[in-house]
Design a protein around this motif. Structure first.
Motif, mmCIF file in Angstrom:
data_model
loop_
_atom_site.group_PDB
_atom_site.id
_atom_site.type_symbol
_atom_site.label_atom_id
_atom_site.label_comp_id
_atom_site.label_asym_id
_atom_site.label_seq_id
_atom_site.Cartn_x
_atom_site.Cartn_y
_atom_site.Cartn_z
ATOM 1 N N TYR A 1 0.865 -1.182 0.000
ATOM 2 C CA TYR A 1 0.000 0.000 0.000
ATOM 3 C C TYR A 1 0.898 1.228 0.000
ATOM 4 O O TYR A 1 1.909 1.262 0.709
ATOM 5 C CB TYR A 1 -0.913 0.027 1.233
ATOM 6 N N THR B 1 -3.648 2.223 -8.164
ATOM 7 C CA THR B 1 -3.565 0.795 -7.882
ATOM 8 C C THR B 1 -3.287 0.038 -9.184
ATOM 9 O O THR B 1 -4.032 0.165 -10.157
ATOM 10 C CB THR B 1 -4.864 0.301 -7.244
ATOM 11 N N THR C 1 -1.560 -3.659 -11.102
ATOM 12 C CA THR C 1 -1.015 -5.013 -11.056
ATOM 13 C C THR C 1 0.144 -5.095 -12.041
ATOM 14 O O THR C 1 0.001 -4.744 -13.220
ATOM 15 C CB THR C 1 -2.085 -6.052 -11.411
ATOM 16 N N THR D 1 0.199 -6.963 -7.027
ATOM 17 C CA THR D 1 -0.573 -5.718 -7.061
ATOM 18 C C THR D 1 -0.053 -4.747 -6.006
ATOM 19 O O THR D 1 0.198 -5.136 -4.864
ATOM 20 C CB THR D 1 -2.067 -5.993 -6.828
ATOM 21 N N ASN E 1 -1.259 -1.322 -4.168
ATOM 22 C CA ASN E 1 -2.474 -0.550 -3.927
ATOM 23 C C ASN E 1 -2.136 0.887 -3.572
ATOM 24 O O ASN E 1 -1.266 1.140 -2.734
ATOM 25 C CB ASN E 1 -3.286 -1.177 -2.789
ATOM 26 N N ASN F 1 -3.579 4.187 -1.917
ATOM 27 C CA ASN F 1 -4.634 4.649 -1.021
ATOM 28 C C ASN F 1 -4.924 6.105 -1.336
ATOM 29 O O ASN F 1 -4.096 6.981 -1.106
ATOM 30 C CB ASN F 1 -4.184 4.490 0.435
#
Length: 320
Positions: free
Chosen positions: A100, A148, A150, A167, A169, A171
């Motif tokens: 993240y 985000t 992949t 992946t 991510n 935020n």
């Protein structure tokens, strides 16, 4: 810098040249070449001619130094070239420094695997075999992530069947949360999110007649409620508060009243917490020698019994 167009027919030769002299030509786009690159291009043609007549291996067979290509300079890898497809190979294991992150953060992609004879790891985004991000012969690659995404990695150029993926991510919610007075909000750059720490103080133990309410202004528990007033008790009684019923329980009994004579009175004295007997027997009456005085409890009085002996008959000269 002055540039000139290069004929499209020289594209494959230039691609080969970039592969072998990539340490100073990898930033040149496929359809343009700098003036500085022209002498090197002709030097390369001359070296190919020499290699055809001696036993030294051609320069194209020499190992290439480890490099990292950026996305905007990689069009020559996909333009009019047949991919070196690798199938039935063990996929690499992928990991990232942060799963993240914030938008625009840099994340290190780590690659653990075997190149299986290929020179480079190929890194794609969104799908395997398209949207090439970059290549590297090392075991890591620095990504800049804006949303985000992949990422897919293969040994050599790939189709959709032989990529490992992972992946990252992003935020997008970065508004500081509302916190209670006992909480602290700290922004965590690793997860790109607010981390709230702190616990409400433990609620105090309260009696059955009390209520605990948390006060945000003082950030503490406020206990309200008072114990019911203890009832008045006699000297021989004891009042005990019962938490189960939340009420006072009075125990204890008055001492038994003593037995009194008819002329006596028993009164309970709270000061001494005992019975006080008052009253005296009436005075015994004066009796003649032949009388007897007896106290009668029924009438609560003296009863005098006995009669004087009969007076004897006397002569004229006698006195009785």
């Amino acid at each position: 810098m002055f540039t000139m167009d290069v004929l499209y027919s020289t594209e494959h030769t230039l691609s080969r040249l970039c592969d072998n002299f990539r340490f100073f030509l990898c930033s040149i786009k496929i359809n343009r070449i700098s003036v500085i690159g022209l002498p090197i291009f002709f030097l390369y043609l001359f070296s190919v001619s020499l290699n055809a007549n001696n036993s030294n291996p051609p320069i194209n067979d020499l190992p290439s130094p480890e490099i990292v290509h950026h996305e905007e300079h990689l069009s020559f890898l996909n333009h009019n070239k047949t991919p070196n497809l690798i199938t039935d190979i063990e996929l690499p294991e992928l990991s990232v420094s942060h799963t993240y992150c914030c938008s625009g953060s840099q994340v290190t992609l780590s690659i653990n695997g075997n190149l299986n004879g290929n020179m480079f790891w190929y890194i794609y985004k969104d799908s395997c075999g398209s949207n090439l991000v970059g290549i590297t012969s090392g075991n890591s690659y620095l990504l800049t992530v804006y949303s985000t995404t992949t990422y897919y990695v293969s040994a050599g150029q790939s189709t959709s069947s032989n990529c490992a993926n992972i992946t990252v991510n992003v935020n997008s919610s970065q508004t500081q949360p509302t916190t209670a007075c006992y909480e602290t909000a700290t922004f965590d750059d690793a997860s790109c999110s607010w981390v709230v720490t702190g616990d409400q103080p433990d609620e105090p133990t309260t009696a059955c007649y009390e209520t605990a309410t948390f006060d945000d202004a003082s950030c503490s528990w406020v206990v309200t409620g008072t114990q019911p007033t203890c009832p008045a008790t006699a000297c021989y009684e004891t009042a005990t508060f019962d938490d189960a019923t939340c009420s006072w329980i009075i125990t204890g009994t008055q001492p038994d009243e003593p037995t009194t004579a008819c002329y006596e009175t028993a009164t309970f004295d709270d000061a001494s917490c005992s019975w006080v007997v008052t009253g005296t027997q009436p005075d015994e009456p004066t009796t003649a020698c032949y009388e007897t005085a007896t106290f009668d409890d029924a009438s609560c009085s003296w009863v005098v019994t006995g009669t004087q002996p009969d007076e004897p008959t006397t002569a004229c000269y006698e006195t009785a």
